[in-house]
Design an enzyme around this catalytic site. Structure first.
Site, PDB file in Angstrom:
ATOM      1  N   THR A 191      -4.447   2.552  -3.147  1.00 15.76           N
ATOM      2  CA  THR A 191      -5.187   3.389  -2.203  1.00 15.76           C
ATOM      3  C   THR A 191      -5.437   4.773  -2.786  1.00 15.76           C
ATOM      4  O   THR A 191      -6.413   5.435  -2.422  1.00 15.76           O
ATOM      5  CB  THR A 191      -4.419   3.485  -0.872  1.00 15.76           C
ATOM      6  N   TYR A 247       6.146  -3.319  -7.722  1.00 17.66           N
ATOM      7  CA  TYR A 247       4.925  -3.358  -6.914  1.00 17.66           C
ATOM      8  C   TYR A 247       4.199  -4.662  -7.213  1.00 17.66           C
ATOM      9  O   TYR A 247       3.664  -4.846  -8.300  1.00 17.66           O
ATOM     10  CB  TYR A 247       4.063  -2.142  -7.280  1.00 17.66           C
ATOM     11  N   LYS A 290       7.484  -3.335  -3.257  1.00 18.15           N
ATOM     12  CA  LYS A 290       6.341  -3.301  -2.341  1.00 18.15           C
ATOM     13  C   LYS A 290       5.504  -4.538  -2.628  1.00 18.15           C
ATOM     14  O   LYS A 290       5.050  -4.743  -3.750  1.00 18.15           O
ATOM     15  CB  LYS A 290       5.491  -2.049  -2.547  1.00 18.15           C
ATOM     16  N   VAL A 344       3.824  -0.205   3.858  1.00 21.05           N
ATOM     17  CA  VAL A 344       3.082   0.785   3.070  1.00 21.05           C
ATOM     18  C   VAL A 344       1.616   0.573   3.437  1.00 21.05           C
ATOM     19  O   VAL A 344       0.885  -0.140   2.762  1.00 21.05           O
ATOM     20  CB  VAL A 344       3.338   0.595   1.564  1.00 21.05           C
TER      21      VAL A 344
END
Length: 317
Positions: A53, A141, A169, A213
């Protein structure tokens, strides 16, 4: 620089912050300050910068380091700051991690090096070696749509034995995978499992995950915090109400175009409409033009009307 201690496990809503830009190599500094205060004002539990993002792969190294320093300075230890260090060059990941540590960040986050696809054995070796050299705790991640590889649960379990690896994540969008991950790490209660896609955040918390998240928390941070807390207390009636708001956000704001960056363009355009920060996108991507922004404005009015006074921005649309 004050550094917020990282809870183990990290729980709650940790928004993946967009990177406000004025040009390809200039931050929207005023917008960055407003955005940070807007997000923290929603009661979030942390802040994640330089992720997907945050357009990290499209930002110059100079800009990445500047963003880390400015963000940590403004947050000033109020919540843990997580810094994305994903790169194809390990020395650059380490250099950014050192900047993060010096600035007061609490942890770093790394997706697998992209372009050449590593094997699972190579992932174990890479991350154990990386963790040995990092000055901060490390979150893995999982982003298979962008890196072409997914961490197998057994791989994460092996890497998680390293004392400096503290969480994952998962942005795969695969809730079966997330449940398998929860089961694989059940004997490691300090290891944090966070979900990316906001549409399944409540589901992830109910199955044992530690939080989300969520990109929409750039816009309506308190909404996602309330959803997380409703899932913690198993308030299914409230979950249903809040989930409808979340689905309305993702089904409208993130789908104005059919391009691969529609989600990010929608979040940035909405922040611009709300008067929080610029919607400039780093090349090669382009921000929405007037027609798309008009749609975003209309959707925001509809979403806020359906919230019936909750989670309202002070900006008139």
């Amino acid at each position: 620089m004050k550094q917020e201690k990282l809870p183990t496990p990290l729980r709650g809503i940790v928004p993946p912050m967009v990177t406000p830009l004025l040009s390809n190599d200039a931050l929207d500094v005023n917008g960055l300050e407003k955005l940070i205060e807007h997000i923290l004002g929603g009661g979030v539990h942390g802040l994640f910068i330089l992720g997907t993002t945050g357009e990290a792969p499209n930002l110059s190294y100079h800009l990445r380091h500047e963003l880390v320093k400015r963000t940590c300075e403004q947050v000033a230890g109020r919540v843990p700051v997580l810094v994305g260090i994903t790169d194809t060059v390990v020395s650059e990941s380490l250099r950014l991690a050192n900047t993060a540590a010096e600035a007061g960040a609490a942890a770093v986050v790394s997706a697998p090096p992209y372009y050449f696809t590593p094997s699972q054995d190579e992932l174990v070796h890479y991350y154990k070696h990386l963790a040995d050299r990092l000055p901060l705790p490390l979150f893995l991640y999982n982003m298979p749509s962008h890196t072409k590889v997914s961490f197998a649960p057994a791989t994460v379990k092996a890497i998680a034995k390293h004392p400096n690896v503290v969480g994952l994540k998962d942005s795969s969008g695969n809730t079966v995978y997330f449940q398998l991950m929860c089961n694989a790490l059940k004997d490691n209660p300090d290891f944090s499992l966070l979900i990316g896609p906001e549409e399944v955040t409540a589901e992830a918390v109910l199955m044992g995950g530690h939080g989300g998240v969520n990109g929409g928390a750039n816009l309506f941070p308190q909404l996602y915090v309330d959803l997380y807390e409703a899932a913690l207390t198993k308030d299914f009636e409230l979950i249903g109400t809040l989930q409808n708001h979340v689905l309305e956000i993702s089904s409208h704001l993130y789908t104005v175009s059919s391009c691969g960056t529609s989600y990010l363009k929608g979040v940035k355009a909405a922040l611009s409409v709300l008067g929080i920060c610029s919607d400039f996108m780093a090349e090669p991507h382009q921000s929405y033009q007037a027609e798309e922004k008009l749609k975003i404005r209309g959707y925001l009015k509809e979403i806020k009307s359906n919230m019936q006074g909750q989670y309202q921005s002070t900006v008139n649309l």
